[in-house]
Motif scaffolding. Structure first.
Motif, PDB file in Angstrom:
ATOM      1  N   TYR A 179       0.753  -1.103   0.038  1.00 11.20           N
ATOM      2  CA  TYR A 179      -0.057   0.032   0.084  1.00 11.20           C
ATOM      3  C   TYR A 179       0.914   1.193   0.034  1.00 11.20           C
ATOM      4  O   TYR A 179       1.730   1.251   1.090  1.00 11.20           O
ATOM      5  CB  TYR A 179      -0.906  -0.112   1.268  1.00 11.20           C
ATOM      6  N   ARG A 180       0.615   2.131  -1.260  1.00 11.29           N
ATOM      7  CA  ARG A 180       1.355   3.440  -1.304  1.00 11.29           C
ATOM      8  C   ARG A 180       0.455   4.444  -0.744  1.00 11.29           C
ATOM      9  O   ARG A 180      -0.494   4.719  -1.518  1.00 11.29           O
ATOM     10  CB  ARG A 180       2.054   3.743  -2.467  1.00 11.29           C
ATOM     11  N   HIS A 181       0.627   5.200   0.445  1.00  5.82           N
ATOM     12  CA  HIS A 181      -0.151   6.597   0.744  1.00  5.82           C
ATOM     13  C   HIS A 181       0.496   7.635   0.044  1.00  5.82           C
ATOM     14  O   HIS A 181       1.672   7.482  -0.106  1.00  5.82           O
ATOM     15  CB  HIS A 181      -0.037   6.410   2.298  1.00  5.82           C
ATOM     16  N   PRO A 182      -0.474   8.456  -0.366  1.00  7.66           N
ATOM     17  CA  PRO A 182      -0.016   9.987  -0.897  1.00  7.66           C
ATOM     18  C   PRO A 182       0.936  10.573  -0.201  1.00  7.66           C
ATOM     19  O   PRO A 182       1.922  11.296  -0.750  1.00  7.66           O
ATOM     20  CB  PRO A 182      -1.346  10.541  -1.040  1.00  7.66           C
ATOM     21  N   SER A 183       1.190  10.411   1.149  1.00  7.45           N
ATOM     22  CA  SER A 183       2.003  11.035   1.857  1.00  7.45           C
ATOM     23  C   SER A 183       3.371  10.530   1.688  1.00  7.45           C
ATOM     24  O   SER A 183       4.422  11.206   2.157  1.00  7.45           O
ATOM     25  CB  SER A 183       1.799  10.799   3.345  1.00  7.45           C
TER      26      SER A 183
ATOM     27  N   HIS B 193       4.832   3.656   3.045  1.00  8.91           N
ATOM     28  CA  HIS B 193       4.553   2.559   2.344  1.00  8.91           C
ATOM     29  C   HIS B 193       4.249   1.422   3.587  1.00  8.91           C
ATOM     30  O   HIS B 193       4.854   1.609   4.392  1.00  8.91           O
ATOM     31  CB  HIS B 193       5.797   1.885   1.670  1.00  8.91           C
ATOM     32  N   VAL B 194       3.241   0.542   3.086  1.00 11.88           N
ATOM     33  CA  VAL B 194       2.946  -0.609   4.213  1.00 11.88           C
ATOM     34  C   VAL B 194       3.126  -1.714   3.449  1.00 11.88           C
ATOM     35  O   VAL B 194       2.273  -1.943   2.484  1.00 11.88           O
ATOM     36  CB  VAL B 194       1.635  -0.335   4.830  1.00 11.88           C
ATOM     37  N   LEU B 195       3.900  -2.744   3.937  1.00  9.78           N
ATOM     38  CA  LEU B 195       3.730  -4.098   3.018  1.00  9.78           C
ATOM     39  C   LEU B 195       3.163  -5.253   4.009  1.00  9.78           C
ATOM     40  O   LEU B 195       3.412  -5.404   5.182  1.00  9.78           O
ATOM     41  CB  LEU B 195       5.319  -4.631   3.074  1.00  9.78           C
ATOM     42  N   PHE B 196       2.097  -6.020   3.387  1.00 12.54           N
ATOM     43  CA  PHE B 196       1.395  -7.059   4.040  1.00 12.54           C
ATOM     44  C   PHE B 196       2.007  -8.407   3.484  1.00 12.54           C
ATOM     45  O   PHE B 196       1.627  -8.431   2.136  1.00 12.54           O
ATOM     46  CB  PHE B 196      -0.151  -6.769   3.901  1.00 12.54           C
TER      47      PHE B 196
END
Length: 87
Positions: free
Chosen positions: A50-54, A57-60
């Motif tokens: 998941y790449r947030h506009p800010s 990054h979050v990797l699941f």
């Protein structure tokens, strides 16, 4: 049997979510669900990023560890029943 696609992305208003196939496991469908034919199926193992506009990054991680069989007797038996292919 073909392995799953390597990546697939989804644009979201609050960022993007991308799936990456890192490997897969296979076994008889009849071993999972009663009444199903005895045919071999591939089940993907992958990660979601998941790449947030800010810029965050979050990797699941939803996949398999590369050395499952080294996790004691239960890990060894799991590896025998559901062999994994890591890319």
């Amino acid at each position: 049997m073909r392995p799953p696609p390597k990546s697939r992305g989804l644009a979201m208003a609050d960022g993007t979510l991308t799936y990456y196939a890192c490997g897969y496991t296979w076994h008889q469908l009849s071993q999972l669900m009663q009444g199903q034919p005895r045919e071999r199926r591939i089940f993907p193992a992958g990660v979601f990023l998941y790449r947030h506009p800010s810029g965050a990054h979050v990797l699941f991680d939803t996949g398999y560890a590369p050395a499952t069989w080294r996790a004691g007797l239960s890990g060894f038996l799991y590896h025998l029943l559901l062999p994994a292919k890591i890319r």
